[in-house]
Every structure is written in structure tokens, then in C-alpha cells.
Write an enzyme that holds these catalytic residues in place. Structure first.
Site, PDB file in Angstrom:
ATOM      1  N   LYS A   1       0.875  -1.185   0.000  1.00 16.09           N
ATOM      2  CA  LYS A   1       0.000   0.000   0.000  1.00 16.09           C
ATOM      3  C   LYS A   1       0.910   1.233   0.000  1.00 16.09           C
ATOM      4  CE  LYS A   1      -3.139   3.181   1.022  1.00 16.09           C
ATOM      5  NZ  LYS A   1      -2.233   4.359   1.011  1.00 16.09           N
TER       6      LYS A   1
ATOM      7  N   GLU B   1       9.140   1.702  11.214  1.00 15.65           N
ATOM      8  CA  GLU B   1      10.158   2.746  11.086  1.00 15.65           C
ATOM      9  C   GLU B   1       9.405   4.057  11.147  1.00 15.65           C
ATOM     10  OE1 GLU B   1      11.885   5.755   9.721  1.00 15.65           O
ATOM     11  OE2 GLU B   1      11.914   4.753   7.772  1.00 15.65           O
TER      12      GLU B   1
ATOM     13  N   CYS C   1      13.095  11.317   7.469  1.00 13.69           N
ATOM     14  CA  CYS C   1      12.985  11.019   8.893  1.00 13.69           C
ATOM     15  C   CYS C   1      14.346  11.004   9.580  1.00 13.69           C
ATOM     16  CB  CYS C   1      12.272   9.686   9.101  1.00 13.69           C
ATOM     17  SG  CYS C   1      13.008   8.329   8.178  1.00 13.69           S
TER      18      CYS C   1
ATOM     19  N   GLU D   1       9.283  17.449  14.969  1.00 13.06           N
ATOM     20  CA  GLU D   1       9.922  17.222  13.682  1.00 13.06           C
ATOM     21  C   GLU D   1       9.347  18.176  12.634  1.00 13.06           C
ATOM     22  OE1 GLU D   1      11.137  13.285  11.045  1.00 13.06           O
ATOM     23  OE2 GLU D   1       9.254  13.276  12.150  1.00 13.06           O
TER      24      GLU D   1
END
Length: 493
Positions: free
Chosen positions: A185, A260, A294, A394
Site C-alpha cells: 500500500k 520505522e 525522517c 519534527e
């Protein structure tokens, strides 16, 4: 430079379909959604909005394919992976162009991602041949003890938009190499890259059902993946918030998860560092993919004695970056992927300035010829402190906050003061400090005088709320295997 070959040589953007059981199909309900080019605001393609029905079909196809795929030898499976690897290089420019169009990655950088993605196919083609069992010394003369490793079964991969090819191959390659079959997906912002990869699988002759690619809304697709007992493992790359929700969903069947998740990487520059190398490293880490990674530098800590010299050099390099339409091979910084991403960048900068930060360069959305796109200037902030939102949240954009520190002990405490633990970087020429700092930082990936440490042959994964499990390296294939212990009784003489 781009070749004269067109994306149409690989996939027809006017008629995008999902790839299920080796066939191309639309959504049963006929629904579609649009992928928008963040450089221009134009529609790139319309994509089928699949759901529970298509997901169930894909899972059934993967289950059927597993019966034969899992019985192939490691060499046979490797041959398919290597064929796809070669095709990725053959269609490198077309794949890079698709990435640039759908999610705004600069074309030259996208070419690099194609090579990076292909490296996982090559690595795991070889690693699949090294799935070794073991024998165990028995405690009785009439027994023989052994452990074998077998593929876990049907797996699902939920991939992010920021590395649409590399994150796919990092999941699909070990699954294929180990004997598993997959449902993928892709993210709604960048599904075309995944479907183009499906075209390469078809061209390589990968058997039907081994990899199935479904596009559509996350909710119904995810619900079927987690509810369906045929799916034994899920690998997800995305936000920590969503990762926690998936942990709860997996509990009902105790499905194996690899996660992750988010990061908030510190980038530390000590006074004994090579400042030129450190500034170049910070530039590469922070502004790669427009800061939408990331593992990019989110908090740049610089020892006070060199902060002015470092900041001046860093600003000089940032000002030299070329910002523009991502399809231009000379562009180094492209657009943000979405309006929400752009709004978050503006929020972080405004918050920092309101609390005393100083804009050293950048600091605003780009207008003029680029006003139709989601562009924000490469931005560096000075005089940043821990009260500012940018030091804890972030940013996921082209903004680099510089924070002063005095001692090694102080900066280690500041760096570790986060719920995230994915990646961290530091620059020093002191070997003893290198060892101390590497061991003290609470992060799964450490770049010591290295701003881009990720490679296919090394494990990738974080500590704390940055996830669980590893991708890449020999550790990556273990996530797709079950260990079976066999105790065999024999006639002892």
C-alpha cells in the site's frame, strides 16, 4: 541530464491501474483520486481508489502465490530480483521523472534514489542465499537437534511518500528473497512510483501474486490487512502517531510488526571538527529531499567557540542552493509535498522568531515564478533555544535551527532529550570523543563524520518511539523468517 525516453515508455499516466495477481485493474467502485505535482499544482494522474474488496483479492492472490514462490530455491528467487534490479537502471530516468512529478523530489536526487532502491534488490538477492539454519549438540545419544528458517507467509508493506521506491524495495526485496509474498500500500501522494515498480516486476516475469500493489484510502485497506488472518506480518514506515495505532490493531492477532517511525535527529559539531566537512554534511543532511526525511538533521548543535564561523559557512552554502521545479536536473531543493507540510514549516519558523530566534537566511515562502508550487526558502535560524517548537517537533522541511552548547556532557543530554531515537550525527577529529559520543547517543543510526550513513548492507531502525525492527543488512531478512526447532529421535547404537 534526462534522456529523450518518456515516462510513457514505462507506464501510461493517462490510465493508471492497480497491480493485483499480475493484472492491471481499476477500483471496483470506479472511484479515483488525483496526484498533484507540488511544483506546479497540476494533476499528474488519476489513481484508482481501491478499498477492502481489492485488498482482500490481493491477499488471496498472495496466499495462492506463496504456495509455489516459497518452494523456489534461493537462487531462483534471486534471479528475479536481479532482473528487476537491472530494469531499474534501464528505466532510471523514467522512474526519477515520476518521482519528481508526483512528490517533488529534485530530478537528480531522484536518480540517486533509483540507484539506492536497486541496491536493496541486489543485496537481498544475495542475502537470500545466506539464510542459514543450525544444528545443536544433543543432550542424549538418541536425539538430533536442528533449527531451520522458513518464510513467515503473506506480508504487507505500507510505504511512505518521501522515498517511494527505496522504502518499497527495502521491504519487498527481503520478503521476496525469503520466500514471502506481498501486498503493498503506497502513500497517496506518491503511488505512481510503486505502480511503475509493479510494471518492472511484470517485465521481469515475476509470477502473478508474488507482489500486489493497491492504491486508495488508508483506512479500508489497513483495516482488511490487519483483520485478515492470512497476513502474518506488516512493515510500516510513517509517523509515530500512526505507528502506535497500528500496534494496537496488530494485537488482536499478534501480527508481527516492523515499524520505522518519526525522528528528530541531532547534528553535533564539536570545536575540533573539520568545519568545512561539517557544514557540507549539515547541508546534505538537512536539505536533502527538501528536509523531508525522517533521518535529516533537525537540531544542529554547535560548540560555542566555533558557532559564528560554522554559521557563516553554513549560510553561504545554503544560499547557493538552487530552488525550483523538481523536474529541472539543475535544481537542488524542490517543493514541500503538501500544503499541510508547508504550513508546518511556516508555523515552526514563526514560533521560533517570536521566541527570539534570528533568521540567518531564508525564512519565507517563495513567490514569483514559483508561486504556484509549495516552495519555501532554505532557512537557517540562529540563537535557537529549547523553548521553541522546532527543537522538540519534527519540522519535515528546509529549516535548520542552530543551537549553541559548551560541553560534551551538555550536548549529549540535549541530544538525547527526545522521545525519538532514529538517527544522530556528530563531527569531531578526536578518536576518544568519537567512541564516547557514539556509545552515549541513544539512537539506532549514528553518522560519525558522515551525514548520509544509510546503505543496503547495514541495519536501519530506531530506538524509543522511532520504531522497532530493522530493515537492511542481514537483520532485514530475519524480519520475514520464522525459526523452527526440530528435535529428531533416532535409534542409538
Amino acid at each position: 541530464m534526462k534522456t529523450n525516453n518518456s515516462v510513457i515508455d514505462l507506464i501510461d499516466l493517462s490510465e493508471i491501474k492497480m497491480y493485483i495477481n499480475g493484472k492491471w485493474q481499476g477500483a471496483q467502485n470506479g472511484e479515483i483520486f488525483s496526484v498533484i505535482n507540488p511544483s506546479t499544482g497540476e494533476v499528474v494522474a488519476n489513481i484508482p481508489r481501491g478499498g477492502q474488496i481489492e485488498t482482500k483479492h490481493a491477499i488471496e492472490s498472495a496466499e495462492q502465490a506463496f504456495k509455489t514462490w516459497s518452494k523456489l530455491t534461493a537462487n531462483e528467487r534471486a534471479s528475479y530480483l536481479l532482473k528487476v534490479h537491472d530494469l531499474m537502471y534501464e528505466y532510471k530516468d523514467q522512474l526519477a521523472e515520476i518521482m519528481s512529478l508526483e512528490m517533488g523530489k529534485p530530478f537528480t536526487e531522484a536518480q540517486g534514489e533509483v540507484g539506492f532502491a536497486a541496491s536493496y534488490l541486489q543485496w537481498f538477492a544475495e542475502e537470500g542465499r545466506r539464510v542459514y539454519g543450525e544444528t545443536i549438540p544433543p543432550s542424549a545419544a538418541n536425539k538430533r537437534l536442528m533449527v531451520i528458517k522458513q518464510p513467515i507467509g503473506v506480508v504487507a508493506a505500507i510505504t511512505p511518500w518521501n522515498f517511494p521506491l527505496a522504502m518499497m524495495t527495502r521491504k519487498v526485496a527481503p520478503a521476496m528473497a525469503s520466500g514471502c509474498t506481498s501486498i503493498v500500500k503506497p502513500a497517496g501522494q506518491s503511488p505512481i512510483s510503486a505502480l511503475a515498480f509493479g510494471k518492472l516486476l511484470e517485465m521481469a516475469g515475476v509470477p502473478n501474486g508474488v507482489v500486489n500493489i493497491i492504491t486508495g484510502s488508508s483506512g479500508p485497506i489497513s483495516d482488511e490487512i490487519f483483520a485478515n488472518p492470512t497476513v502474518k506480518k506488516i512493515s510500516f514506515t510513517g509517523s509515530t502517531e500512526v505507528g502506535k495505532m497500528l500496534v494496537k490493531k496488530s494485537a488482536a492477532q499478534l501480527k508481527r510488526l516492523s515499524l520505522e517511525l518519526g525522528g528528530h535527529a541531532p547534528f553535533i559539531v564539536f570545536e575540533d571538527a573539520d568545519i568545512e566537512a561539517a557544514a557540507s554534511g549539515a547541508l546534505a543532511s538537512k536539505f536533502r529531499n527538501t528536509g523531508q526525511t525522517c533521518v535529516c538533521a533537525n537540531r544542529i548543535y554547535v560548540q560555542r567557540s566555533i558557532i559564528e564561523k560554522f554559521s557563516a559557512l553554513f549560510v553561504e552554502k545554503a544560499k547557493a542552493l538552487k530552488v525550483g521545479n523538481s523536474i529541472d536536473p539543475s535544481v537542488q531543493v524542490g517543493p514541500l509535498v503538501s500544503y499541510d507540510g508547508l504550513a508546518k514549516v511556516e508555523e515552526h519558523v514563526n514560533d521560533a522568531v517570536s521566541k527570539g530566534a534570528r533568521i540567518l537566511c531564508g525564512g519565507k515562502r517563495l513567490e514569483g515564478d514559483l508561486s504556484d508550487g509549495l516552495f519555501y526558502e532554505p532557512t537557517i535560524l540562529g540563537e535557537v533555544n529549547s523553548d521553541m517548537l522546532i527543537t522538540t517537533d519534527e519540522t519535515f522541511g528546509p529549516v535548520a535551527p542552530i543551537i549553541a552548547f559548551d560541553t560534551e556532557e551538555e550536548v549529549i543530554e540535549l541530544a538525547n532529550k527526545t522521545e525519538y531515537g532514529l538517527a544522530a550525527y556528530f563531527y569531531t577529529q578526536n578518536i576518544s570523543r568519537s567512541v564516547r559520543v557514539s556509545e552515549a547517543l541513544q539512537f539506532g543510526i549514528i553518522g560519525m563524520n558522515d551525514a548520509v550513513p544509510t546503505v543496503a548492507q547495514a541495519p536501519f531502525g530506531g530506538f524509543k518511539e522511532s520504531g522497532m525492527g530493522k530493515e537492511g543488512g542481514h537483520q532485514g531478512i530475519s524480519e520475514y523468517l520464522e525459526e523452527k526447532y526440530i528435535s529428531m529421535g533416532i535409534e542409538a547404537k
